[in-house]
Design an enzyme around this catalytic site. Sequence first.
Site, PDB file in Angstrom:
ATOM      1  N   PHE A  11       0.824  -1.216   0.000  1.00  9.94           N
ATOM      2  CA  PHE A  11       0.000   0.000   0.000  1.00  9.94           C
ATOM      3  C   PHE A  11       0.860   1.269   0.000  1.00  9.94           C
ATOM      4  O   PHE A  11       0.884   2.025  -0.987  1.00  9.94           O
ATOM      5  CB  PHE A  11      -0.946  -0.083   1.208  1.00  9.94           C
ATOM      6  N   LEU A  33       5.706 -10.277  -1.980  1.00 10.75           N
ATOM      7  CA  LEU A  33       4.261 -10.352  -2.270  1.00 10.75           C
ATOM      8  C   LEU A  33       3.486 -11.031  -1.136  1.00 10.75           C
ATOM      9  O   LEU A  33       2.422 -11.605  -1.349  1.00 10.75           O
ATOM     10  CB  LEU A  33       3.998 -11.043  -3.623  1.00 10.75           C
ATOM     11  N   ALA A  72       9.130  -2.525   3.538  1.00 14.44           N
ATOM     12  CA  ALA A  72       8.590  -3.883   3.714  1.00 14.44           C
ATOM     13  C   ALA A  72       8.458  -4.240   5.184  1.00 14.44           C
ATOM     14  O   ALA A  72       9.330  -3.916   5.990  1.00 14.44           O
ATOM     15  CB  ALA A  72       9.511  -4.902   3.031  1.00 14.44           C
ATOM     16  N   ALA A  73       7.381  -4.907   5.517  1.00 13.48           N
ATOM     17  CA  ALA A  73       7.199  -5.436   6.877  1.00 13.48           C
ATOM     18  C   ALA A  73       5.957  -6.307   6.922  1.00 13.48           C
ATOM     19  O   ALA A  73       5.084  -6.207   6.065  1.00 13.48           O
ATOM     20  CB  ALA A  73       7.052  -4.291   7.887  1.00 13.48           C
ATOM     21  N   SER A 115       6.760   2.965  13.217  1.00  9.92           N
ATOM     22  CA  SER A 115       5.324   3.024  13.512  1.00  9.92           C
ATOM     23  C   SER A 115       5.082   3.733  14.834  1.00  9.92           C
ATOM     24  O   SER A 115       5.878   3.622  15.770  1.00  9.92           O
ATOM     25  CB  SER A 115       4.786   1.594  13.592  1.00  9.92           C
ATOM     26  N   TYR A 139       4.726  -6.796  17.163  1.00 12.77           N
ATOM     27  CA  TYR A 139       4.907  -5.891  16.021  1.00 12.77           C
ATOM     28  C   TYR A 139       5.615  -4.613  16.461  1.00 12.77           C
ATOM     29  O   TYR A 139       6.583  -4.169  15.828  1.00 12.77           O
ATOM     30  CB  TYR A 139       3.539  -5.559  15.407  1.00 12.77           C
ATOM     31  N   ARG A 268      -9.171  -5.226  21.074  1.00  9.60           N
ATOM     32  CA  ARG A 268      -8.169  -6.209  20.632  1.00  9.60           C
ATOM     33  C   ARG A 268      -6.919  -6.107  21.496  1.00  9.60           C
ATOM     34  O   ARG A 268      -6.464  -5.000  21.809  1.00  9.60           O
ATOM     35  CB  ARG A 268      -7.782  -5.950  19.167  1.00  9.60           C
TER      36      ARG A 268
END
Length: 306
Positions: A11, A33, A72-73, A115, A139, A268
Amino acid sequence: MNVLVTGGAGFIGSNLVDALLARGDSVRILDDLFSGSKENVDPAAELVVGSVADEKLVHEVADGCEVVFHIAAHRAVPRSVENPLGTDLANVHGTLAVLVAARDAGARRVVSASSSSVYGGAEQLPTPESAPLIPRSPYAVSKLAGEQYCRVFAELFGLETVSLRYFNVYGPRQRPDSAYAAVIPLFIDALTSGKRPTVHGDGRQSRDFTFVTDAVVGTLAAADAPGAACAGRAYNIAPGYSHSLLDLLEILGRLIGVKPDPVFTDPRPGDVRLAQADPSAATRDLGFSCSVGFEDGLRRTVEWLA
Ligand SMILES: NC(=O)c1ccc[n+]([C@@H]2O[C@H](COP(=O)([O-])OP(=O)(O)OC[C@H]3O[C@@H](n4cnc5c(N)ncnc54)[C@H](O)[C@@H]3O)[C@@H](O)[C@H]2O)c1
């Protein structure tokens, strides 16, 4: 300029690739991918399918690149709770492999995606970069480890690294059809297909939502800013305004022309309650600020998903 974009089929990465191509850069992508897709990739970019955790391959693709954008992650908090080892391999080992390859290739700079989750729900709002870092999910730990590796590579090897703490990025190419989809495409999908949107918790949790073109502008700014100001540092990339999920539903309902009737479920594990960035350091050092208003960004996202 020759650049490498890891995660360039995803994205944020694919939106970044479009901006790099538009300004005339020669773009190579490394993406396995895992969550990205070939359809996101402009054929003017070179796509190498493989993992950032594959040290030999990363060395090959980094060769000749002046700037590496490491995007990427494995992105989702719940996925990392279910499979911390998979998240660690892609995000921690993968980041280290990218840094080693960039150093060995003589790259000038690595801009690495971090993040807001590294704050773990900061008490100080808006949150500056100096706030305590208390990651609350595997994460978030992986993102903080990546930041620390970036800082250490700047200090030890003079590699100009810049980590960017993105805050809930949304916009075109963010898909609703994955088990770990983000809240905005999920809400839009539900509201446009007559389903009830699911809200984890009471809906009063808030996020500093960032339109993807603003995240891309911040990422380009981090590649171009003078190294003396930013090398080895981490920056908040966000507008600096927060909206609750109930606000978000109200605006989306208005844009789509329906009255939202959400289903509320348990919160969550690992999710933070409130997030609002102080983006002033990125403004000062990178010359960056967001320009897309929330309602405008949501309208463009609804149009894309339609
Ligand atoms: N979207 C957000 O709101 C947000 C917020 C904070 C941070 N981030 C960070 O921004 C980056 C991009 O996120 P996104 O939302 O575009 O997610 P995404 O899942 O769309 O993109 C990640 C890309 O990385 C690729 N990838 C995953 N593991 C890989 C591996 N081992 N080797 C090579 N490629 C791999 C995926 O196939 C995908 O194309 C990530 O580092 C993420 O942690 C995103």
